[in-house]
Design a protein around this motif. Sequence first.
Motif, PDB file in Angstrom:
ATOM      1  N   VAL A   1       0.859  -1.185   0.000  1.00  0.00           N
ATOM      2  CA  VAL A   1       0.000   0.000   0.000  1.00  0.00           C
ATOM      3  C   VAL A   1       0.894   1.234   0.000  1.00  0.00           C
ATOM      4  O   VAL A   1       1.725   1.407   0.888  1.00  0.00           O
ATOM      5  CB  VAL A   1      -0.943   0.013   1.220  1.00  0.00           C
ATOM      6  N   THR A   2       0.738   2.091  -1.019  1.00  0.00           N
ATOM      7  CA  THR A   2       1.545   3.302  -1.110  1.00  0.00           C
ATOM      8  C   THR A   2       0.807   4.536  -0.596  1.00  0.00           C
ATOM      9  O   THR A   2       1.426   5.459  -0.091  1.00  0.00           O
ATOM     10  CB  THR A   2       2.007   3.550  -2.556  1.00  0.00           C
ATOM     11  N   ARG A   3      -0.517   4.541  -0.756  1.00  0.00           N
ATOM     12  CA  ARG A   3      -1.351   5.599  -0.185  1.00  0.00           C
ATOM     13  C   ARG A   3      -2.658   4.960   0.275  1.00  0.00           C
ATOM     14  O   ARG A   3      -3.134   4.009  -0.339  1.00  0.00           O
ATOM     15  CB  ARG A   3      -1.666   6.705  -1.207  1.00  0.00           C
TER      16      ARG A   3
ATOM     17  N   PRO B   1     -13.832  11.320   6.791  1.00  0.00           N
ATOM     18  CA  PRO B   1     -12.408  11.023   6.570  1.00  0.00           C
ATOM     19  C   PRO B   1     -11.645  11.003   7.893  1.00  0.00           C
ATOM     20  O   PRO B   1     -11.747  11.940   8.688  1.00  0.00           O
ATOM     21  CB  PRO B   1     -11.930  12.183   5.698  1.00  0.00           C
ATOM     22  N   ILE B   2     -10.928   9.912   8.140  1.00  0.00           N
ATOM     23  CA  ILE B   2     -10.147   9.816   9.380  1.00  0.00           C
ATOM     24  C   ILE B   2      -8.657   9.626   9.113  1.00  0.00           C
ATOM     25  O   ILE B   2      -7.852   9.768  10.033  1.00  0.00           O
ATOM     26  CB  ILE B   2     -10.661   8.686  10.291  1.00  0.00           C
ATOM     27  N   ALA B   3      -8.284   9.299   7.880  1.00  0.00           N
ATOM     28  CA  ALA B   3      -6.860   9.123   7.558  1.00  0.00           C
ATOM     29  C   ALA B   3      -6.640   9.336   6.071  1.00  0.00           C
ATOM     30  O   ALA B   3      -7.540   9.123   5.258  1.00  0.00           O
ATOM     31  CB  ALA B   3      -6.388   7.730   7.962  1.00  0.00           C
ATOM     32  N   ALA B   4      -5.420   9.762   5.739  1.00  0.00           N
ATOM     33  CA  ALA B   4      -4.991   9.912   4.345  1.00  0.00           C
ATOM     34  C   ALA B   4      -3.459   9.880   4.367  1.00  0.00           C
ATOM     35  O   ALA B   4      -2.806  10.922   4.371  1.00  0.00           O
ATOM     36  CB  ALA B   4      -5.508  11.193   3.728  1.00  0.00           C
ATOM     37  N   ALA B   5      -2.916   8.681   4.443  1.00  0.00           N
ATOM     38  CA  ALA B   5      -1.476   8.514   4.650  1.00  0.00           C
ATOM     39  C   ALA B   5      -0.767   8.044   3.383  1.00  0.00           C
ATOM     40  O   ALA B   5      -1.314   7.286   2.591  1.00  0.00           O
ATOM     41  CB  ALA B   5      -1.228   7.501   5.771  1.00  0.00           C
ATOM     42  N   SER B   6       0.462   8.485   3.259  1.00  0.00           N
ATOM     43  CA  SER B   6       1.340   8.107   2.161  1.00  0.00           C
ATOM     44  C   SER B   6       2.542   7.361   2.756  1.00  0.00           C
ATOM     45  O   SER B   6       3.161   7.847   3.711  1.00  0.00           O
ATOM     46  CB  SER B   6       1.823   9.364   1.431  1.00  0.00           C
ATOM     47  N   GLN B   7       2.868   6.221   2.197  1.00  0.00           N
ATOM     48  CA  GLN B   7       4.001   5.446   2.703  1.00  0.00           C
ATOM     49  C   GLN B   7       5.310   6.230   2.574  1.00  0.00           C
ATOM     50  O   GLN B   7       6.133   6.224   3.487  1.00  0.00           O
ATOM     51  CB  GLN B   7       4.112   4.098   1.982  1.00  0.00           C
TER      52      GLN B   7
END
Length: 111
Positions: free
Chosen positions: A26-28, A39-45
Amino acid sequence: MTRWFRSYWAEEDTWFYCEVDTDGQVTRQAELRGPLEKPIAAASQIEWEAAQRAGTLTDYETTFGATAEVPVQEWEAHEPQDLTAPQFETVWRTARAACQARARARPPHET
């Protein structure tokens, strides 16, 4: 080849929107919770790794969360639904903006 999908986890009442690289990592990842899909998260590896190197991981995770560490194959039990890149980007941008707005609204760290 990059792949995008979403998967609903009923036990958490959460939709996970994922961008996955050729190796299945998972990259994003964006997460939307509850009936209103908040929306609770929006993460980028890549950003997560940079924050880890910089010693700012706690701040990053507080603002954006983290990407899944489990292999994509384990998501099959949650019946992933393929997405197009534009579908993923729409959710990503919305979740990212919500995370950033929450971060701006938090009181500054006390020293």
